[in-house]
Design a protein around this motif. Sequence first.
Motif, PDB file in Angstrom:
ATOM      1  N   ARG A  98       0.805  -1.209   0.000  1.00  0.00           N
ATOM      2  CA  ARG A  98       0.000   0.000   0.000  1.00  0.00           C
ATOM      3  C   ARG A  98       0.842   1.264   0.000  1.00  0.00           C
ATOM      4  NH1 ARG A  98      -5.259  -0.272   1.307  1.00  0.00           N
ATOM      5  NH2 ARG A  98      -5.177   1.818   0.467  1.00  0.00           N
ATOM      6  N   GLY A  99       2.125   1.097  -0.139  1.00  0.00           N
ATOM      7  CA  GLY A  99       2.980   2.280  -0.233  1.00  0.00           C
ATOM      8  C   GLY A  99       3.024   3.079   1.044  1.00  0.00           C
ATOM      9  N   PHE A 100       2.980   2.408   2.191  1.00  0.00           N
ATOM     10  CA  PHE A 100       2.972   3.135   3.456  1.00  0.00           C
ATOM     11  C   PHE A 100       4.308   3.781   3.773  1.00  0.00           C
ATOM     12  CE2 PHE A 100      -1.209   2.679   4.439  1.00  0.00           C
ATOM     13  CZ  PHE A 100      -1.668   1.383   4.559  1.00  0.00           C
ATOM     14  N   TYR A 101       5.315   3.523   2.955  1.00  0.00           N
ATOM     15  CA  TYR A 101       6.573   4.237   3.084  1.00  0.00           C
ATOM     16  C   TYR A 101       6.782   5.151   1.884  1.00  0.00           C
ATOM     17  CZ  TYR A 101       7.218   0.837   6.729  1.00  0.00           C
ATOM     18  OH  TYR A 101       7.054   0.070   7.845  1.00  0.00           O
ATOM     19  N   GLY A 102       5.713   5.376   1.135  1.00  0.00           N
ATOM     20  CA  GLY A 102       5.805   6.235  -0.032  1.00  0.00           C
ATOM     21  C   GLY A 102       6.272   5.458  -1.250  1.00  0.00           C
ATOM     22  N   TYR A 103       6.300   6.141  -2.348  1.00  0.00           N
ATOM     23  CA  TYR A 103       6.726   5.534  -3.604  1.00  0.00           C
ATOM     24  C   TYR A 103       7.990   6.224  -4.097  1.00  0.00           C
ATOM     25  CZ  TYR A 103       2.183   3.299  -3.616  1.00  0.00           C
ATOM     26  OH  TYR A 103       1.092   2.532  -3.280  1.00  0.00           O
ATOM     27  N   THR A 104       8.808   5.466  -4.802  1.00  0.00           N
ATOM     28  CA  THR A 104      10.046   5.985  -5.364  1.00  0.00           C
ATOM     29  C   THR A 104       9.851   6.220  -6.849  1.00  0.00           C
ATOM     30  OG1 THR A 104      11.344   4.741  -3.748  1.00  0.00           O
ATOM     31  CG2 THR A 104      12.507   5.575  -5.669  1.00  0.00           C
ATOM     32  N   PHE A 105      10.150   7.430  -7.268  1.00  0.00           N
ATOM     33  CA  PHE A 105       9.993   7.795  -8.668  1.00  0.00           C
ATOM     34  C   PHE A 105      11.301   7.666  -9.422  1.00  0.00           C
ATOM     35  CE2 PHE A 105       5.864   9.819  -9.635  1.00  0.00           C
ATOM     36  CZ  PHE A 105       5.256   9.661  -8.399  1.00  0.00           C
ATOM     37  N   GLY A 106      11.171   7.316 -10.699  1.00  0.00           N
ATOM     38  CA  GLY A 106      12.308   7.393 -11.594  1.00  0.00           C
ATOM     39  C   GLY A 106      12.516   8.834 -12.050  1.00  0.00           C
ATOM     40  N   SER A 107      13.569   9.047 -12.830  1.00  0.00           N
ATOM     41  CA  SER A 107      13.899  10.394 -13.308  1.00  0.00           C
ATOM     42  C   SER A 107      13.061  10.828 -14.492  1.00  0.00           C
ATOM     43  CB  SER A 107      15.381  10.470 -13.689  1.00  0.00           C
ATOM     44  OG  SER A 107      16.193  10.240 -12.552  1.00  0.00           O
ATOM     45  N   GLY A 108      12.302   9.902 -15.040  1.00  0.00           N
ATOM     46  CA  GLY A 108      11.385  10.265 -16.112  1.00  0.00           C
ATOM     47  C   GLY A 108      11.962  10.110 -17.505  1.00  0.00           C
ATOM     48  N   THR A 109      11.067   9.982 -18.473  1.00  0.00           N
ATOM     49  CA  THR A 109      11.416  10.019 -19.900  1.00  0.00           C
ATOM     50  C   THR A 109      10.747  11.243 -20.499  1.00  0.00           C
ATOM     51  OG1 THR A 109      11.643   7.616 -20.166  1.00  0.00           O
ATOM     52  CG2 THR A 109      11.119   8.899 -22.142  1.00  0.00           C
ATOM     53  N   ARG A 110      11.554  12.141 -21.022  1.00  0.00           N
ATOM     54  CA  ARG A 110      11.005  13.342 -21.671  1.00  0.00           C
ATOM     55  C   ARG A 110      10.763  13.014 -23.137  1.00  0.00           C
ATOM     56  NH1 ARG A 110      10.636  18.528 -20.315  1.00  0.00           N
ATOM     57  NH2 ARG A 110      11.927  18.182 -18.479  1.00  0.00           N
ATOM     58  N   LEU A 111       9.499  12.952 -23.518  1.00  0.00           N
ATOM     59  CA  LEU A 111       9.115  12.586 -24.882  1.00  0.00           C
ATOM     60  C   LEU A 111       8.696  13.829 -25.653  1.00  0.00           C
ATOM     61  CD1 LEU A 111       8.370  10.479 -27.079  1.00  0.00           C
ATOM     62  CD2 LEU A 111       6.089  10.384 -26.043  1.00  0.00           C
ATOM     63  N   THR A 112       9.277  13.988 -26.820  1.00  0.00           N
ATOM     64  CA  THR A 112       8.899  15.063 -27.735  1.00  0.00           C
ATOM     65  C   THR A 112       8.497  14.438 -29.054  1.00  0.00           C
ATOM     66  OG1 THR A 112      10.490  16.572 -26.709  1.00  0.00           O
ATOM     67  CG2 THR A 112       9.599  17.205 -28.862  1.00  0.00           C
ATOM     68  N   VAL A 113       7.263  14.663 -29.467  1.00  0.00           N
ATOM     69  CA  VAL A 113       6.769  14.139 -30.734  1.00  0.00           C
ATOM     70  C   VAL A 113       6.611  15.319 -31.688  1.00  0.00           C
ATOM     71  CG1 VAL A 113       4.992  12.802 -31.898  1.00  0.00           C
ATOM     72  CG2 VAL A 113       5.542  12.324 -29.495  1.00  0.00           C
ATOM     73  N   VAL A 114       7.347  15.265 -32.787  1.00  0.00           N
ATOM     74  CA  VAL A 114       7.320  16.392 -33.739  1.00  0.00           C
ATOM     75  C   VAL A 114       6.573  16.014 -35.006  1.00  0.00           C
ATOM     76  CG1 VAL A 114       9.433  17.361 -32.811  1.00  0.00           C
ATOM     77  CG2 VAL A 114       9.545  15.724 -34.713  1.00  0.00           C
TER      78      VAL A 114
END
Lengths: 114, 114
Positions: A98-114
């Motif tokens: 249940r995430g009672f210690y919180g959740y750990t996030f990744g650094s993310g993927t920055r997506l650019t669609v042109v």
Amino acid sequence: DARVTQTPRDKVTEMGQEVTMRCQPILGHNTVFWYRQTMMQGLELLAYFRNRAPLDDSGMPKDRFSAEMPDATLATLKIQPSEPRDSAVYFCASGFGRGFYGYTFGSGTRLTVV
Amino acid sequence: SQQGEEDPQALSIQEGENATMNCSYKTSINNLQWYRQNSGRGLVHLILIRSNEREKHSGRLRVTLDTSKKSSSLLITASRAADTASYFCATDAESGGSNYKLTFGKGTLLTVNP
């Protein structure tokens, strides 16, 4: 420190192309979330898994997005075909139970669609 | 859709002052979490408060929860320039059946001036 690893860090693609984003959750974590962040909409929940089973993907455009967990060490988010409006930062987060210690996030993927 | 809404949207203070951010939400929750995001980076879990708790402390952070008003506040005491970031509240709530999910507000941008 244990980390959530996301790849690629940045992705630029042309409209219509398939995009696959990957996430390696922290070993032992059984809950994985996918979020999309834009200036206009903020953090939107796209999908989440518990024990690799998809529980809620109601926030995800089903016609073009798909999320899977082929095994406990990998979660994927695919967009096919991609559109300019998909441009955003996509985050993966993992936690235990249940995430009672919180959740750990990744650094993310920055997506650019042109 | 956003469950939590932070207030104010932006806050600018001087180093050494206290910063207070508020969060309101709409439905019953299991717990409420606060996260910090530095520009362009992933979110970092700060503190979690369960629905049966009213106040929690962690270092310079103090979180309160009022379930009758469906609101929470985050107080950062003796702020530092390094506290400059966006702060998000996230609610863990039932999403149908025995499932639950974590949804975020749009955040408060805190600027601490040296």
